[in-house]
Design a protein around this motif. Structure first.
Motif, PDB file in Angstrom:
ATOM      1  N   GLY A 178       0.826  -1.211   0.000  1.00  0.00           N
ATOM      2  CA  GLY A 178       0.000   0.000   0.000  1.00  0.00           C
ATOM      3  C   GLY A 178       0.855   1.253   0.000  1.00  0.00           C
ATOM      4  O   GLY A 178       0.593   2.196  -0.750  1.00  0.00           O
ATOM      5  N   LEU A 179       1.902   1.271   0.814  1.00  0.00           N
ATOM      6  CA  LEU A 179       2.786   2.443   0.855  1.00  0.00           C
ATOM      7  C   LEU A 179       3.405   2.686  -0.518  1.00  0.00           C
ATOM      8  O   LEU A 179       3.527   3.830  -0.955  1.00  0.00           O
ATOM      9  N   ALA A 180       3.789   1.603  -1.193  1.00  0.00           N
ATOM     10  CA  ALA A 180       4.380   1.740  -2.525  1.00  0.00           C
ATOM     11  C   ALA A 180       3.363   2.307  -3.511  1.00  0.00           C
ATOM     12  O   ALA A 180       3.731   2.925  -4.504  1.00  0.00           O
ATOM     13  N   ASN A 181       2.074   2.103  -3.220  1.00  0.00           N
ATOM     14  CA  ASN A 181       0.995   2.619  -4.077  1.00  0.00           C
ATOM     15  C   ASN A 181       0.377   3.888  -3.490  1.00  0.00           C
ATOM     16  O   ASN A 181      -0.749   4.242  -3.830  1.00  0.00           O
ATOM     17  N   ARG A 182       1.123   4.541  -2.597  1.00  0.00           N
ATOM     18  CA  ARG A 182       0.706   5.803  -2.002  1.00  0.00           C
ATOM     19  C   ARG A 182      -0.639   5.680  -1.294  1.00  0.00           C
ATOM     20  O   ARG A 182      -1.517   6.526  -1.407  1.00  0.00           O
ATOM     21  N   GLN A 183      -0.763   4.606  -0.561  1.00  0.00           N
ATOM     22  CA  GLN A 183      -2.000   4.343   0.156  1.00  0.00           C
ATOM     23  C   GLN A 183      -1.650   3.875   1.570  1.00  0.00           C
ATOM     24  O   GLN A 183      -0.746   3.064   1.751  1.00  0.00           O
ATOM     25  N   LEU A 184      -2.379   4.418   2.543  1.00  0.00           N
ATOM     26  CA  LEU A 184      -2.166   4.034   3.925  1.00  0.00           C
ATOM     27  C   LEU A 184      -3.249   3.014   4.295  1.00  0.00           C
ATOM     28  O   LEU A 184      -4.436   3.335   4.276  1.00  0.00           O
ATOM     29  N   LEU A 185      -2.829   1.810   4.613  1.00  0.00           N
ATOM     30  CA  LEU A 185      -3.781   0.755   4.932  1.00  0.00           C
ATOM     31  C   LEU A 185      -3.787   0.460   6.424  1.00  0.00           C
ATOM     32  O   LEU A 185      -2.764   0.123   7.006  1.00  0.00           O
ATOM     33  N   GLY A 186      -4.956   0.608   7.012  1.00  0.00           N
ATOM     34  CA  GLY A 186      -5.173   0.154   8.369  1.00  0.00           C
ATOM     35  C   GLY A 186      -5.959  -1.145   8.290  1.00  0.00           C
ATOM     36  O   GLY A 186      -6.028  -1.774   7.228  1.00  0.00           O
ATOM     37  N   ALA A 222       8.532   0.946   6.694  1.00  0.00           N
ATOM     38  CA  ALA A 222       7.575   1.840   7.352  1.00  0.00           C
ATOM     39  C   ALA A 222       7.940   3.307   7.156  1.00  0.00           C
ATOM     40  O   ALA A 222       7.089   4.187   7.273  1.00  0.00           O
ATOM     41  N   THR A 223       9.204   3.593   6.845  1.00  0.00           N
ATOM     42  CA  THR A 223       9.613   4.979   6.625  1.00  0.00           C
ATOM     43  C   THR A 223       9.252   5.464   5.221  1.00  0.00           C
ATOM     44  O   THR A 223       9.550   6.596   4.876  1.00  0.00           O
ATOM     45  N   ASP A 224       8.583   4.635   4.432  1.00  0.00           N
ATOM     46  CA  ASP A 224       8.105   5.075   3.116  1.00  0.00           C
ATOM     47  C   ASP A 224       7.014   6.125   3.264  1.00  0.00           C
ATOM     48  O   ASP A 224       6.705   6.833   2.315  1.00  0.00           O
ATOM     49  N   VAL A 225       6.409   6.206   4.422  1.00  0.00           N
ATOM     50  CA  VAL A 225       5.379   7.226   4.660  1.00  0.00           C
ATOM     51  C   VAL A 225       5.856   8.167   5.759  1.00  0.00           C
ATOM     52  O   VAL A 225       6.547   7.758   6.694  1.00  0.00           O
ATOM     53  N   TYR A 226       5.552   9.445   5.583  1.00  0.00           N
ATOM     54  CA  TYR A 226       5.837  10.457   6.600  1.00  0.00           C
ATOM     55  C   TYR A 226       4.761  11.516   6.452  1.00  0.00           C
ATOM     56  O   TYR A 226       3.950  11.459   5.523  1.00  0.00           O
ATOM     57  N   ARG A 272       7.309   8.087  -0.149  1.00  0.00           N
ATOM     58  CA  ARG A 272       8.531   8.096  -0.947  1.00  0.00           C
ATOM     59  C   ARG A 272       8.210   7.660  -2.372  1.00  0.00           C
ATOM     60  O   ARG A 272       7.437   6.726  -2.574  1.00  0.00           O
ATOM     61  N   ARG A 273       8.800   8.364  -3.339  1.00  0.00           N
ATOM     62  CA  ARG A 273       8.560   8.019  -4.735  1.00  0.00           C
ATOM     63  C   ARG A 273       9.120   6.626  -5.038  1.00  0.00           C
ATOM     64  O   ARG A 273       8.490   5.825  -5.709  1.00  0.00           O
TER      65      ARG A 273
END
Ligand SMILES: [Zn+2]
Length: 161
Positions: A46-54, A152-156, A145-146
């Motif tokens: 999800g992070l790689a697809n610019r999506q935050l999944l809970g 987990a650091t792919d999102v900030y 991150r592009r």
């Protein structure tokens, strides 16, 4: 009985000694570590697809911003749940030391983000604001991150305008 004289062979190399009390030495540490994210894999994809999944409990509906495989309330298996990318700071702290990935960025701000659609918090970093600019209730928005590192650091988070 004769005492056996067993000794490890001595080496000629040494080490760099920076301090004697306490002893501080230079050492090298490097390892390639291959491991599986297993059931957590969709979160990182999800992070790689610019999506935050809970995750969301299929029985009671509790939404976990930090995904869990099973509900903490009733033990029911959860399903993936897309979180909003906008939230606000629930609490924060300024870190003056950190893991190797963050050492060059100290001091940095660690935040717990709350979302309207989630019942728990999500830990991340606040980027683009000085530590003394962070405050409880501050509106923040996720950035990804592009080039995903599947970490987990792919999102900030950054402050919202
Ligand atoms: Zn539940």
């Amino acid at each position: 009985m004769a005492r056996r004289r067993i000794r490890l062979p001595e080496t000629e190399d040494g080490t760099v000694l920076f301090n004697t009390d306490p002893i501080i030495i230079k050492d090298h540490y490097e390892i390639d570590y291959i491991h599986s994210y297993a059931q957590d894999s969709p979160f990182f994809a999800g992070l790689a697809n610019r999506q935050l999944l809970g995750s969301r409990c299929t029985k009671c509906g509790v939404v976990y911003a930090t995904p869990r495989g099973h509900c903490m309330e009733d033990g029911t298996k959860t399903e993936w749940h897309v979180l909003p990318t906008r939230g606000r700071i629930h609490s924060y702290t300024t870190c003056y030391f950190g893991g190797q990935a963050f050492l060059e960025e100290t001091p940095y701000t660690l935040i717990l983000v709350e979302f309207d659609e989630a019942d728990t918090l999500f830990m991340s970093r606040l980027v683009g604001a000085e530590p003394d600019e962070a405050h409880i209730g501050m509106d923040v928005e996720a950035r990804f991150r592009r080039n995903s590192k599947f970490n987990a650091t792919d999102v900030y988070f950054v402050p919202m305008d």
